[in-house]
Design a protein around this motif. Structure first.
Motif, PDB file in Angstrom:
ATOM      1  N   ALA A 161     -24.147  44.963  88.298  1.00 19.80           N
ATOM      2  CA  ALA A 161     -24.457  45.309  86.757  1.00 19.80           C
ATOM      3  C   ALA A 161     -25.744  45.784  86.559  1.00 19.80           C
ATOM      4  CB  ALA A 161     -24.072  44.444  85.902  1.00 19.80           C
ATOM      5  N   TRP A 162     -26.746  44.986  87.016  1.00 20.46           N
ATOM      6  CA  TRP A 162     -28.193  45.520  86.851  1.00 20.46           C
ATOM      7  C   TRP A 162     -28.585  46.651  87.541  1.00 20.46           C
ATOM      8  CZ3 TRP A 162     -32.093  46.183  90.733  1.00 20.46           C
ATOM      9  CH2 TRP A 162     -33.346  46.474  90.195  1.00 20.46           C
ATOM     10  N   ALA A 163     -27.895  46.804  88.846  1.00 23.79           N
ATOM     11  CA  ALA A 163     -28.438  48.273  89.526  1.00 23.79           C
ATOM     12  C   ALA A 163     -27.754  49.381  88.927  1.00 23.79           C
ATOM     13  CB  ALA A 163     -27.532  48.090  90.882  1.00 23.79           C
ATOM     14  N   LYS A 164     -26.486  49.123  88.173  1.00 21.98           N
ATOM     15  CA  LYS A 164     -26.086  50.637  87.473  1.00 21.98           C
ATOM     16  C   LYS A 164     -26.968  50.654  86.169  1.00 21.98           C
ATOM     17  CE  LYS A 164     -21.141  49.770  89.150  1.00 21.98           C
ATOM     18  NZ  LYS A 164     -20.110  49.045  88.912  1.00 21.98           N
ATOM     19  N   ALA A 165     -27.397  49.610  85.279  1.00 22.55           N
ATOM     20  CA  ALA A 165     -28.038  49.740  84.432  1.00 22.55           C
ATOM     21  C   ALA A 165     -29.367  50.211  84.813  1.00 22.55           C
ATOM     22  CB  ALA A 165     -28.232  48.098  83.963  1.00 22.55           C
ATOM     23  N   GLN A 166     -29.800  50.305  85.840  1.00 21.39           N
ATOM     24  CA  GLN A 166     -31.221  51.038  86.193  1.00 21.39           C
ATOM     25  C   GLN A 166     -30.855  52.396  86.600  1.00 21.39           C
ATOM     26  OE1 GLN A 166     -33.855  49.199  85.602  1.00 21.39           O
ATOM     27  NE2 GLN A 166     -32.588  47.630  84.637  1.00 21.39           N
ATOM     28  N   GLN A 167     -29.490  52.621  86.824  1.00 24.91           N
ATOM     29  CA  GLN A 167     -29.064  53.954  87.348  1.00 24.91           C
ATOM     30  C   GLN A 167     -29.314  54.169  88.884  1.00 24.91           C
ATOM     31  OE1 GLN A 167     -30.793  56.718  84.323  1.00 24.91           O
ATOM     32  NE2 GLN A 167     -28.737  56.532  82.852  1.00 24.91           N
ATOM     33  N   VAL A 187     -32.182  54.524  95.455  1.00 24.45           N
ATOM     34  CA  VAL A 187     -30.964  54.059  96.242  1.00 24.45           C
ATOM     35  C   VAL A 187     -31.211  52.762  96.426  1.00 24.45           C
ATOM     36  CG1 VAL A 187     -29.458  54.201  98.267  1.00 24.45           C
ATOM     37  CG2 VAL A 187     -30.410  56.263  97.307  1.00 24.45           C
ATOM     38  N   ILE A 188     -30.056  51.894  96.057  1.00 23.92           N
ATOM     39  CA  ILE A 188     -30.268  50.420  96.139  1.00 23.92           C
ATOM     40  C   ILE A 188     -29.543  49.849  97.074  1.00 23.92           C
ATOM     41  CG2 ILE A 188     -28.766  49.800  94.366  1.00 23.92           C
ATOM     42  CD1 ILE A 188     -30.608  47.238  93.849  1.00 23.92           C
ATOM     43  N   ASN A 189     -29.629  49.280  98.245  1.00 24.45           N
ATOM     44  CA  ASN A 189     -28.841  48.668  99.418  1.00 24.45           C
ATOM     45  C   ASN A 189     -28.713  47.361  99.231  1.00 24.45           C
ATOM     46  OD1 ASN A 189     -27.295  48.277 101.548  1.00 24.45           O
ATOM     47  ND2 ASN A 189     -28.829  48.558 103.061  1.00 24.45           N
ATOM     48  N   PHE A 190     -27.522  46.785  98.943  1.00 22.44           N
ATOM     49  CA  PHE A 190     -27.339  45.281  99.018  1.00 22.44           C
ATOM     50  C   PHE A 190     -26.680  45.087 100.467  1.00 22.44           C
ATOM     51  CE2 PHE A 190     -26.691  46.518  94.444  1.00 22.44           C
ATOM     52  CZ  PHE A 190     -27.354  45.582  93.907  1.00 22.44           C
ATOM     53  N   VAL A 250     -27.844  33.543  97.588  1.00 24.53           N
ATOM     54  CA  VAL A 250     -28.814  34.588  97.298  1.00 24.53           C
ATOM     55  C   VAL A 250     -27.993  36.007  97.729  1.00 24.53           C
ATOM     56  CG1 VAL A 250     -30.804  33.559  97.901  1.00 24.53           C
ATOM     57  CG2 VAL A 250     -29.671  34.641  99.750  1.00 24.53           C
ATOM     58  N   LEU A 251     -28.412  37.001  97.042  1.00 22.39           N
ATOM     59  CA  LEU A 251     -27.986  38.564  97.223  1.00 22.39           C
ATOM     60  C   LEU A 251     -29.217  39.307  97.567  1.00 22.39           C
ATOM     61  CD1 LEU A 251     -25.894  40.874  97.192  1.00 22.39           C
ATOM     62  CD2 LEU A 251     -26.072  40.873  94.686  1.00 22.39           C
ATOM     63  N   ASP A 252     -29.431  39.838  98.885  1.00 19.49           N
ATOM     64  CA  ASP A 252     -30.517  40.350  98.985  1.00 19.49           C
ATOM     65  C   ASP A 252     -30.221  41.932  98.901  1.00 19.49           C
ATOM     66  OD1 ASP A 252     -32.369  38.214  99.520  1.00 19.49           O
ATOM     67  OD2 ASP A 252     -31.015  38.126 101.360  1.00 19.49           O
ATOM     68  N   TYR A 253     -31.465  42.744  98.516  1.00 16.12           N
ATOM     69  CA  TYR A 253     -31.312  44.203  98.399  1.00 16.12           C
ATOM     70  C   TYR A 253     -32.683  44.848  98.787  1.00 16.12           C
ATOM     71  CZ  TYR A 253     -33.784  43.709  93.742  1.00 16.12           C
ATOM     72  OH  TYR A 253     -34.838  43.446  92.916  1.00 16.12           O
ATOM     73  N   VAL A 254     -32.480  46.077  99.184  1.00 17.76           N
ATOM     74  CA  VAL A 254     -33.828  46.923  99.316  1.00 17.76           C
ATOM     75  C   VAL A 254     -33.620  48.274  98.498  1.00 17.76           C
ATOM     76  CG1 VAL A 254     -34.915  48.376 101.295  1.00 17.76           C
ATOM     77  CG2 VAL A 254     -33.847  46.094 101.639  1.00 17.76           C
ATOM     78  N   ILE A 255     -34.713  48.589  97.788  1.00 17.49           N
ATOM     79  CA  ILE A 255     -34.496  49.804  97.000  1.00 17.49           C
ATOM     80  C   ILE A 255     -35.479  50.979  97.773  1.00 17.49           C
ATOM     81  CG2 ILE A 255     -35.457  51.017  94.909  1.00 17.49           C
ATOM     82  CD1 ILE A 255     -34.795  48.303  93.678  1.00 17.49           C
ATOM     83  N   THR A 256     -34.692  52.130  98.131  1.00 14.32           N
ATOM     84  CA  THR A 256     -35.576  53.513  98.660  1.00 14.32           C
ATOM     85  C   THR A 256     -35.281  54.422  97.859  1.00 14.32           C
ATOM     86  OG1 THR A 256     -34.873  52.375 100.851  1.00 14.32           O
ATOM     87  CG2 THR A 256     -35.631  54.824 100.638  1.00 14.32           C
TER      88      THR A 256
END
Length: 82
Positions: A61-67, A34-37, A25-31
């Motif tokens: 790649a997903w985070a970049k595509a979502q800007q 801003v996304i923090n892996f 898994v790769l977990d993240y939090v979005i605020t």
């Protein structure tokens, strides 16, 4: 081991690879924007096979595509942001 594709589970805020009954898994939090892996995990028996890298590259790649503005409190993900 399977050649599983990375699955995004946005409700759980994570990316997952299913491996013979186990999960990497790769977990993240979005605020805001801003996304923090913050956490990467690969079961011991599957380490050294490039699975964490596959998860991180997919997630970034997903985070970049979502800007999103990308940060990482996970040391492993930080290596990809340098």
């Amino acid at each position: 081991m399977t050649t599983a594709e990375v699955q995004h589970q946005p409700q759980q805020q994570r990316f997952v690879l299913h491996l013979d009954g186990a999960e990497a898994v790769l977990d993240y939090v979005i605020t805001g924007k801003v996304i923090n892996f913050h956490h990467t995990f690969v079961p011991v028996e599957f380490r050294g096979k490039g699975l964490a890298e596959k998860l991180v590259r997919h997630g970034l790649a997903w985070a970049k595509a979502q800007q999103y503005q990308i940060t990482a409190s996970c040391w492993y993900v930080q290596k990809f942001l340098r």
